[in-house]
Each structure stands twice: as C-alpha cells, then as structure tokens.
Design an enzyme around this catalytic site. Structure first.
Site, mmCIF file in Angstrom:
data_model
loop_
_atom_site.group_PDB
_atom_site.id
_atom_site.type_symbol
_atom_site.label_atom_id
_atom_site.label_comp_id
_atom_site.label_asym_id
_atom_site.label_seq_id
_atom_site.Cartn_x
_atom_site.Cartn_y
_atom_site.Cartn_z
ATOM 1 N N ASP A 508 0.859 -1.188 0.000
ATOM 2 C CA ASP A 508 0.000 0.000 0.000
ATOM 3 C C ASP A 508 0.904 1.250 0.000
ATOM 4 O O ASP A 508 2.119 1.139 0.140
ATOM 5 C CB ASP A 508 -0.856 -0.061 1.277
ATOM 6 C CG ASP A 508 -2.036 0.906 1.243
ATOM 7 O OD1 ASP A 508 -2.245 1.571 0.225
ATOM 8 O OD2 ASP A 508 -2.751 0.971 2.262
ATOM 9 N N ASP A 583 -8.977 3.976 -1.266
ATOM 10 C CA ASP A 583 -9.753 4.364 -0.087
ATOM 11 C C ASP A 583 -11.081 4.999 -0.477
ATOM 12 O O ASP A 583 -11.247 6.224 -0.438
ATOM 13 C CB ASP A 583 -8.917 5.317 0.778
ATOM 14 C CG ASP A 583 -7.646 4.630 1.255
ATOM 15 O OD1 ASP A 583 -7.542 3.383 1.121
ATOM 16 O OD2 ASP A 583 -6.738 5.321 1.756
#
Ligand SMILES: *[C@@H]1O[C@H](CO)[C@@H](O)[C@H](O)[C@H]1NC(C)=O
Length: 911
Positions: A508, A583
């Site tokens: 990530d 996200d």
C-alpha cells in the site's frame, strides 16, 4: 503506547489536513500542462528533414525538425511483428543529456517485423502485414490504416510538442549572436518553466522545460475510453471547459466521484471505439501526464453550434497526451475488434498470471485486526455462521511501530502459531508491507538502507526524508536493482522468520504517499538510480516496488504463485499484482463507481480488480452493506475492508436478514469459483480481459457504449448488480448483436428464466436478488457444495450449467490444476471443452489431461430445450448407462452422471 497513539493522531491529522481537492494541482497550476495546452491546433511546427530517411528491413528512421528553432529530433517507426501494432519513437537527436525511456513496463522488447516502404511525393508509405502507416513530411503527421481503413491519425490536430533540453537562460551569454537568434524563436516564457511553486513546495526544475505532447485522432470512433485510474464514467468525457484527465499516482484522501483528478494508478492506454472498429494508443511515459479529450458532446449546445456553423460532420474523437518529461514512445494498436485491441495491449505489457484459487475467493480485512485472539475469533465466527472465507488480512497495526518485517510482540506474540491455526482451516493470511521506512537507528532495515545507500536521494545527495505512518520515513530507491534484491531478500525464510511461505503481501502507500510532500507525494526533484529525477519516473515507483515484492515471494518459494495486492500501479504491473480502487467511501455512488473503475482497469490489463466491499471510510447501513457484498461477489477481487475509525462490521454484527444476504452472496461467489479460475487461466493465456464492457462483444450496440452499471464476465455472464437504495426493480439492458436489435438469449442464473429480447427490461428485485444472467450458447462449470474455504473444495464435484442459444447449441471450458503451484506451466493441468448440440453433450480435452484429480461431474443442468427429455444416456468408453432427468427451475437436471473429469464422455438426451 501513549507515544504511539500520539503519533498516530498526529499522522491522521497531518493526512487529513494535507489532502483536500485544492491541494492537488489543476492544469492551470502546472507549468508544463499550461504550455502544452496552449499550443494552437492546425499549425504544427514540425516537418521531416528531406534526405534524412533511412530504410531498414524492420523500421524507418528520419530527422524531424522544429521549423522555427531548427532543433532536430530523431524519429523511428517500427511495425511490430505480433499484433496489428506500430511503434513510434521520437527523441532529441543530440540532447544535452539523455532523456528517460521507460523499460520496465513492457513484458519484453517487442520484436519489429518486416516492413515495405514506398516513397511518394512528400510522403512515405510503410506497410506491415495488412496495415500501413502513411508519413506526411510537412506538415508532419502519420495516418495509420488497418486493412486500408484510416483508423488512427497522429498529429492530425498539430499539437505535437517536444521541448528540447536547453541551458538555463541566464547561463546563455547574451553577447553571443547565436544565442539571440535561438532565443527569439525558442523562448519559453511561462513563469514556471525553470522553477515552480505549489502551496509551500518548491520544485527546483534544474533541467527546465522538457515536456512532450502529441495528439491522436480516431476517425472510426464514437467513444473513447481507458487511461485509468479515475473515479469517473467508463467512457471518457470531453475535457472542453474542464481540466484534462490527469495521470499522476497520488494518495487522495476521500476521493470524489465523477472527477478527472488523478488517483493511485496510471495506465496510459486509451481506446477509440465505433461500431466497425476499435483502435488504441499506448503512451509509454512514466512522468506526470495530462490527457485532453475531444469528443462531440451529445448536448444541446454542440448541436446548436453545429447547426449555426452549418457543419454536418464534427472532427473525429481525439486525445492529446501531455507529459512533463521523457520521450515520445507510443504504440498504435489497430484492432480492428475490441478484443483484438485489448490483446494487442497485453501482448506488449503482459497479462495477469493465474492466481492461486484462494485469491479468487473471499477476503476479510479491516484496519485493523488487533491481536491473534481477534483473528482467531473472527475466523471462528465465519465458521459459526457458516460463511465461507479464505483469507484474513492484517493492516499496519500488526507491526512493531510501523517497522515492516517486524511484529508488535504484545498483540502478535506468536504469528507462526496464528498462521498454523489458519492453515489448518484451509485459510490464508495477507499482511501489509509499505515502502516508507521508519527512520530509526535501531531498525535493521533503516540501518541497512542508510549504510548501503539504498534510499532515494535529495538533490544534494542526502537521503530523502518524508513523513508517513511511521513518522519520519525514507523511501528505498526501487529503481536500483541492488535495492530490489536487498528488499526481495528480506522475504527469505532466513530473514523473515516470523511468516510462513503461505503468507502473502499487500503493498500500500506506494505512489509513494508522503503526507508532507507536494500533492502528498515525493518532490519531483529527488534523485533515483541512474541519476534520473523523480519527475521522470514518478508513475513507475509503485511498479518497481511490486517487482521487488514479487521477486521476494518467488525467492522464498519458487514453486508457489505469489499473491500481491498493490494500490499504485502502471502499465505492466498486472504481471505481478492485483489492484483495488483504494480508499473509497461507504456510499451508493462509490459502490456504483467500483464497476466503472474496474471496467477501465480491466481493458488496461488489470483484470484482477476490486473495491473495498462496504466502503473504506464511513459506516454503511445494512442495505448498502448487503448490496455491496452482492456486487463484490461478481467483481474479480472480493475483499471486505474498513478504516480504523469505522464501526466493526463483520457480517454477524448486522441483523440476521442482512447476515443471511451477505452469506448468500459469498456462497454464490464460491459456487462460481470454477468459472473464475477457468477465466483467469484463459486470461493468462490469451490476454483477453475477464471483466468486460458490453461493447467488447456488442460493438455495434451504441446504446451499450455508455452503460457502465452492468458488465460481462468473458462472454458468459451479464452482471447488473442492484446499486440503488430502496430498489424494487432494476432496468437490465440486454445488448443487441447487430443494428436490427436482435440479441442473444439470456438466462437468469437462479431461475433459468429465459430472456430473448434485446433492449431494456425492467425486472423486480428483492433484497436477496443479484441480477446475473448466463448467455445462451455457453456452458458454465460450478461447484455447489460450499465449504468454509475454497482450498477445501479442490476435489469436490462439478455441476455444469448448459444454457442453449437459439440453435440449441452451447459450449464452454473448464480448467483444473493444483490451484497453487507452477506445475501447470509444465503441463500439469486439465483443460476441458464441453459442447452441446443436437440434444447431446460431449467433452473434449483441449490438451492431454495431465493433472490427477478425483473430482467428478455430479450434475448437468440444461436450460432452453424446446422439449422435455424422458431420460438421458451416458456413454463412456462405449458403455451406455441410463440417467434420470428431473425438472430443475425452468430447465432440467441430469442427476449423478458420476463421471471423472479425466474421462471422455457423451450424454444423449432421449425425447
Ligand atoms: C491456535 O488455536 C488454538 C486452539 O483454538 C488456540 O488455543 C491458540 O491460542 C491459537 N494460537 C494463536 C497464536 O492464535
């Protein structure tokens, strides 16, 4: 502990403050974008220089000149041997210093094929197979023809820009007459050309203006699509009056929808599609890139303009790519069909490899599962409620203070014990490893990187330091092969002793995300291996990180297929990792955009794509939560995930009816796993996407172009999830196969109810309905004995669902192997082709069956017969046996054929 919490709060604060829309540049706030966008059309300054043409067996080269400043560029055009593809390269002939060329995106250097060249009056025709490129010398342009049809034009709008490297103005002696002459015709007066500020950040721009830009027109197209990643419609919108689409890998906090803003990934491939032809361009450049889209808006204003101006024909759709640095390196993909052009792209950048079976099953994640007990309990609850789940995920809190390759010894004192427990249940674990490295002198990774000089550097040659989850952090320079080797070696069992070879990795924050950096990333004047500026390579940083991880997992266990999830990605990253849409937020709009975004990724090589089920930020209500699981169950990557500030949301924390809907959706996913696995095998082999827009198979159906709330899985399933609150019906669009509005036959996967009309069909839905339809003419393999994990279903029997087309025919494939290792690459697999015709089902092996399995076929369901059979006869090896035929939904089921998948057989229906 207290300090850790303080740092976390500080981090979140920093993060939240650093990111709202105004903290990302508009084109107008970017000097190079302004410069390229200001180039006036239809007045190109470029022309080929007479007498500089060189003809080789597989390419031509020539000098290209800017008519005003006389600067020379070298042009090369190749016809690529495989696929209907040309490659155009333009660089400065003698640049002040070399300009960056992307090398890590392509799967290999594409081989040029032989060409024929014909010289005409001021133009040149290059023939490659059935395609040709006509190069016009002055004004410079190239027209590409597929089978004699003009399909792509380069520089037809005359927007070509190539800013040559030059000495800084004050360094140029003003007394030299030469300098004055150059200056007048070659001045770049934009105030940001030599240094630029954005917010509190300064970009030193030591090399000055060096942008490249070029336009591409698609005369046969009506719509353009591609260039992910954007939270926007599948079909690209006109950028007239808005910013261009932006490609600049960025960590955008709470990203907004229907936006051309950059997101985490950048894949610079764009397609033009019309009823007869599809073509594409792959703009291989890793610097910040903006793309202007010229399409006729279907709105009143443009019709009035056309009416007033009397023009009946508008310019063809076009795209204008603008990059901050690098060279022009572009592949022209000539189609002609949508599937052809998608394959031409994956022929260059590679296809996603077949994942292990568990990776296609359901994943359970949240930020964070807080301890071994927490993991144990969640896993046990899935069993208690009989909900299948294959993989538990750990976000950043498992580490010792965000030091990757370490564990928080209080919360996770016995990780090996935890993995052993999960493995016993057939489950896996994925843990996060981010690229930011905590600047802590006691941390081995930081010490090694510091001592061995493995970090990305500042202009002064110091280690670049930013701010991210660990606080002060530095960023390994993954462009350096030594850094990738060091990083990969950290995954070796001898180094990372606290994980087993079954634990997989989530990369990530690898845009890279830098909370206190310009636009939440690394400053462009940082320095990478080979003395390249971050500016030149930015969009590739995550790609290089993932390459290191992939090497690490292979080094750890060369015979196990690595599984990696990455947020940042570039063209070619699909060879190493799956992606998700980052996200997102728990609202209906984000649910709807998960389809659009994954569709754009799928045609850009990333079939293995999904979105955080339930939405990352915020708390979904029961209805949204349930609908999201129903949608996620039919997207390739299927993972529930949530932000640390959200309420716990494991399915049993919702009311019973919601829990049962979620269970039902996940169980549907597991029933279709044999199909998913077969599709991903075929994806690796052919490069054709798994998830497809309607236009992939219904290219003439113009109504379908703009439909991005439903999609196809190969050409076998049509998925139209319910994605609106309170829906009691959905409008399903059944695409038409030609302009006469006839379509395929579709069957509801639950009831086998048949739909025979093309066009919109309003269907009632209740809270349990997932509208999914199997196309008549296909056979789909399923497994109907659902277990707690996919890995435990390996030897379970198959059900075949045969849905007949109008001619009473169907066919389909089934792929089987060990679901884990690379043995399939040595031929240890079974690949079956089922065909139904004249009331008879036959199987053939597409290659010799080499994988031993006890799996068998327990049921054959047939839908679309015009008569009801009395019985069926199974014939295996010349021996016949009668089988029972029973009604099943709106079709029939042949019970217990009991045939091994390793045997050839025929089933004949008796009427
Ligand atoms: C493994 O499972 C056993 C039995 O349920 C349990 O007692 C133990 O705590 C688990 N170990 C870890 C590390 O989770």
């Amino acid at each position: 502990m207290r300090l850790a919490i303080f740092l976390l709060i500080l981090c979140i604060f920093e993060y939240a403050v650093a990111v709202d829309q105004t903290n990302f540049k508009t084109c107008d706030q970017s000097s190079f974008c302004r410069r390229c966008r200001n180039v006036k059309p239809d007045n190109t300054k470029f022309a080929l220089v007479p007498g500089t043409l060189n003809i080789y067996s597989d390419s031509i080269t020539a000098d290209l000149q800017h008519k005003d400043n006389k600067h020379l560029f070298s042009l090369k055009l190749e016809g690529i041997e495989k696929g209907d593809t040309f490659r155009l390269l333009i660089d400065e002939k003698t640049p002040l210093k070399p300009r960056y060329r992307v090398v890590d995106s392509l799967k290999e250097i594409p081989k040029p094929g032989s060409i024929k060249v014909q010289e005409g009056q001021g133009e040149l025709t290059i023939t490659s197979g059935s395609n040709k490129a006509v190069v016009v010398a002055d004004p410079f342009r190239i027209d590409f023809y597929q089978n004699n049809v003009l399909t792509v034009s380069v520089n037809a709008k005359g927007l070509l820009t190539f800013e040559h490297l030059r000495p800084k103005p004050q360094e140029l002696g003003t007394d030299s007459p030469d300098a004055n002459e150059v200056k007048s015709s070659d001045e770049i007066t934009d105030p940001g050309a030599w240094e630029e500020n954005f917010k509190s950040h300064h970009d030193s721009k030591p090399y000055g203006p060096e942008a490249v830009a070029l336009d591409f027109s698609f005369p046969e197209a009506e719509v353009l699509f591609g260039i992910p990643e954007h939270a926007d419609s599948f079909v690209l919108k006109s950028t007239s009056g808005t910013d261009p689409y932006r490609l600049y890998n960025t960590d955008v906090f709470e990203y907004i929808l229907d936006s051309k803003m950059a997101l985490y990934g950048s894949v610079p491939v764009l397609y033009g599609h019309g009823p007869k032809r599809t073509a594409g361009v792959f703009w291989q450049n890793a610097a910040e890139t903006w793309v202007d889209i010229y399409t006729a808006e279907k709105n009143v204003v443009s019709s009035i303009v056309n009416f007033v101006s009397g023009s009946s024909k508008t310019d063809p759709p076009a795209a204008h790519f603008m990059s901050e640095s690098g060279i022009i390196d572009v592949f022209i993909l000539l189609g002609p069909s949508p599937i052809d052009v998608f394959k031409q792209y994956t022929e260059l950048t590679g296809s996603g490899p077949l994942p292990q079976m568990f990776a296609l099953a359901y994943h359970q994640s949240r930020w964070n599962y807080n301890s071994e007990d927490d993991v144990e309990e969640v896993s046990a609850k899935f069993d208690e409620y009989d909900i299948p789940m294959d993989t538990m995920w750990l976000d950043i809190e498992y580490t010792d203070g965000k030091r990757y390759f370490t564990w928080d010894k209080f919360k996770f004192s016995n990780p090996l014990g935890m993995f052993r427990n999960l493995s016993k249940l057939g489950r896996h674990m994925v843990i996060i490893i981010d690229p930011h490295i905590k600047r802590d002198d006691q941390y081995f990774f930081h010490k090694d990187c510091t001592e061995r000089g493995l970090y990305t550097k500042t202009r002064e040659g110091k280690d670049y330091e930013g701010w991210c989850w660990p606080g002060a952090a530095s960023y390994p320079d993954f462009f350096n092969p030594e850094v990738r080797a060091y990083y990969a070696s950290q995954y070796l069992p001898s180094n990372f002793k606290t994980v087993t070879a079954d634990v997989m990795i989530w990369n990530d924050m690898n845009e890279p995300s830098v909370f206190n950096g310009p636009e939440v990333t690394m400053p462009k004047d940082m320095i990478h291996y080979g003395n390249w500026e971050h500016r030149d390579v930015h969009n590739l940083y995550g790609h290089m990180h993932v390459m290191g991880t992939f090497d690490g997992l292979l080094g750890r266990d060369p015979n196990q297929r690595p599984y990696i999830l990455t947020r940042s990605h570039f063209a070619g990253t699909q060879r190493y990792a799956s992606i998700w849409t980052g996200d997102n937020t728990a609202d209906w709009g984000h649910l709807q955009h998960s389809l659009k975004m994954c569709l754009s990724e799928a045609v850009a090589g990333f079939s293995f794509c999904g979105a955080d089920v339930g939405g990352f930020f915020g708390n979904p209500d029961a209805e949204l939560f349930a609908r999201w699981y129903q949608t996620g169950a039919f997207l390739p990557f299927f993972r529930g995930h949530a932000h640390i500030d959200t309420k716990r949301r494991e399915p049993w924390l919702f009311p019973e009816d919601t829990r049962l809907i979620v269970r039902d959706a996940i169980r549907k996913r597991y029933a279709f796993l044999p199909l998913w696995y077969t599709m991903f095998y075929e994806h690796e082999m052919t490069g054709e996407p798994v998830m497809r827009p309607l236009l992939a198979h219904y290219p003439q159906d113009k109504e379908g172009y703009n439909i991005d709330y439903e999609f196809l899985l190969q050409d076998r399933l049509l998925v139209r999830p319910v994605m609106d609150r309170g829906a009691s019906k959905v409008n399903v669009y059944f695409p038409s196969t030609d302009d006469k509005k006839t379509g395929d036959v579709w069957y509801d996967i639950n009831t086998l109810k048949k739909y025979t009309n093309a066009g919109y069909e309003s269907l009632p839905v209740d809270s349990r309905t997932i509208p999914v339809f199997q196309r008549g003419g296909t056979i789909i393999p399923k497994k109907e004995r659902i277990r707690r994990a996919a890995t435990l279903m390996k030897n379970d029997p198959y059900t075949l669902v045969v849905c007949l087309d109008r001619a009473g025919k169907a066919q389909g494939t089934l792929y089987i192997d060990d679901e884990k290792s690379y043995a399939y690459r040595k031929g240890e697999f079974n690949y079956l082709l089922f065909e139904f015709e004249n009331g008879q089902l036959n199987v053939n092996f597409k290659s010799k069956p080499n994988f031993k399995t006890t799996a068998w076929i327990e049921r054959v369901v047939i839908a679309g017969l015009d008569r009801t059979p009395k019985s069926a006869t199974l014939i295996v090896g010349g021996v016949s046996q009668d089988l029972e035929v029973l009604p099943h939904e709106e079709g029939v089921a042949i019970r217990k054929p009991g045939i091994s998948v390793l045997e050839l057989f025929t089933i004949r229906l008796n009427f």
